[in-house]
Design an enzyme around this catalytic site. Structure first.
Site, PDB file in Angstrom:
ATOM      1  N   ASN A  40      31.257  52.045  66.634  1.00 54.10           N
ATOM      2  CA  ASN A  40      32.455  52.542  66.331  1.00 54.10           C
ATOM      3  C   ASN A  40      33.374  51.166  66.421  1.00 54.10           C
ATOM      4  OD1 ASN A  40      31.795  52.537  69.066  1.00 54.10           O
ATOM      5  ND2 ASN A  40      33.351  53.769  69.879  1.00 54.10           N
ATOM      6  N   ILE A  41      34.466  51.339  65.720  1.00 55.45           N
ATOM      7  CA  ILE A  41      35.416  50.551  65.574  1.00 55.45           C
ATOM      8  C   ILE A  41      36.881  50.999  65.626  1.00 55.45           C
ATOM      9  CG2 ILE A  41      36.710  48.707  64.024  1.00 55.45           C
ATOM     10  CD1 ILE A  41      33.869  48.608  62.601  1.00 55.45           C
ATOM     11  N   GLU A  53      28.430  56.093  63.327  1.00 56.73           N
ATOM     12  CA  GLU A  53      27.369  57.009  62.213  1.00 56.73           C
ATOM     13  C   GLU A  53      28.245  56.717  60.761  1.00 56.73           C
ATOM     14  OE1 GLU A  53      28.742  58.275  64.939  1.00 56.73           O
ATOM     15  OE2 GLU A  53      27.729  59.960  65.491  1.00 56.73           O
ATOM     16  N   CYS A  88      30.349  63.388  65.564  1.00 60.21           N
ATOM     17  CA  CYS A  88      31.617  64.310  65.224  1.00 60.21           C
ATOM     18  C   CYS A  88      31.328  65.217  64.042  1.00 60.21           C
ATOM     19  CB  CYS A  88      32.865  63.561  65.279  1.00 60.21           C
ATOM     20  SG  CYS A  88      33.078  62.367  63.975  1.00 60.21           S
TER      21      CYS A  88
HETATM   22  N1  THU Z   1      32.720  58.245  68.264  1.00 62.66           N
HETATM   23  C1  THU Z   1      31.657  57.651  67.450  1.00 62.66           C
HETATM   24  O1  THU Z   1      31.595  56.671  67.135  1.00 62.66           O
HETATM   25  N2  THU Z   1      30.980  58.885  66.841  1.00 62.66           N
HETATM   26  C2  THU Z   1      30.980  60.110  67.018  1.00 62.66           C
HETATM   27  O2  THU Z   1      30.310  60.619  66.266  1.00 62.66           O
HETATM   28  C3  THU Z   1      32.156  60.662  67.965  1.00 62.66           C
HETATM   29  C4  THU Z   1      33.076  59.648  68.419  1.00 62.66           C
HETATM   30  C5  THU Z   1      33.700  57.165  68.794  1.00 62.66           C
HETATM   31  C6  THU Z   1      35.162  57.384  68.114  1.00 62.66           C
HETATM   32  C7  THU Z   1      35.765  56.672  69.372  1.00 62.66           C
HETATM   33  O3  THU Z   1      35.846  55.206  69.191  1.00 62.66           O
HETATM   34  C8  THU Z   1      35.002  57.057  70.651  1.00 62.66           C
HETATM   35  O4  THU Z   1      33.935  57.324  69.914  1.00 62.66           O
HETATM   36  C9  THU Z   1      35.700  58.196  71.677  1.00 62.66           C
HETATM   37  O5  THU Z   1      36.075  59.070  70.699  1.00 62.66           O
END
Ligand code: THU
Length: 134
Positions: A40-41, A53, A88
């Site tokens: 995640n970024i 993802e 998500c």
């Molecule tokens: N996040 C993900 O990388 N993948 C998901 O499917 C759900 C949320 C990240 C987004 C954000 O950087 C952190 O998790 C907290 O929501």
């Protein structure tokens, strides 16, 4: 499956998360055996944040891949995995763009636990271009 989980855990180290502190890692297995990792970024404006993802999917799609077998996902506060970190809804919809009902999502939890779910289970009754835009 264990190897894919290990690569997802490794990918967490690449996360850029100055706002939430939640590091998320993903490892996407293409039909030809290639694996793409993603993290995640985050962004100061919040909305542009991209999940692990989708980072993995977009890297793979950019490189020409269109068929995928499975993805392993894990995450946790400060990189400590305390339980499964399910994708998500937006990421599930991106999976649906390229993957069928049998695409497998491995949720990597604490102490090496791995739960396997299908996309059909995670996103039932989904909107899919191939089925709904002809
Ligand atoms: N996040 C993900 O990388 N993948 C998901 O499917 C759900 C949320 C990240 C987004 C954000 O950087 C952190 O998790 C907290 O929501």
């Amino acid at each position: 499956m264990e190897k894919l989980a290990e690569l997802a855990i490794e990918a967490m180290n690449h996360a850029y998360v100055p706002y939430s502190g939640y590091k998320v890692g993903a490892a996407l297995l293409c039909a030809d055996g290639t694996v793409y990792q993603g993290c995640n970024i985050e962004n100061a404006s919040y909305t542009p944040t991209v999940c692990a993802e989708r980072t993995a999917f977009f890297k793979a799609v950019y490189d020409g891949h269109r068929e995928f077998t499975a993805i392993a996902v894990c995450g946790g506060k400060d990189g400590v995995i305390t339980g499964p970190f399910p994708p998500c809804g937006v990421c599930r919809q991106v999976m649906r763009e390229f993957c069928g009902d049998d695409f497998i999502i491995y949720l990597v939890g604490a102490e090496g636990s791995i739960e396997a779910l299908t996309l059909a289970q995670l996103l039932p009754h989904s909107f899919c271009a191939k089925e709904h835009m002809n």
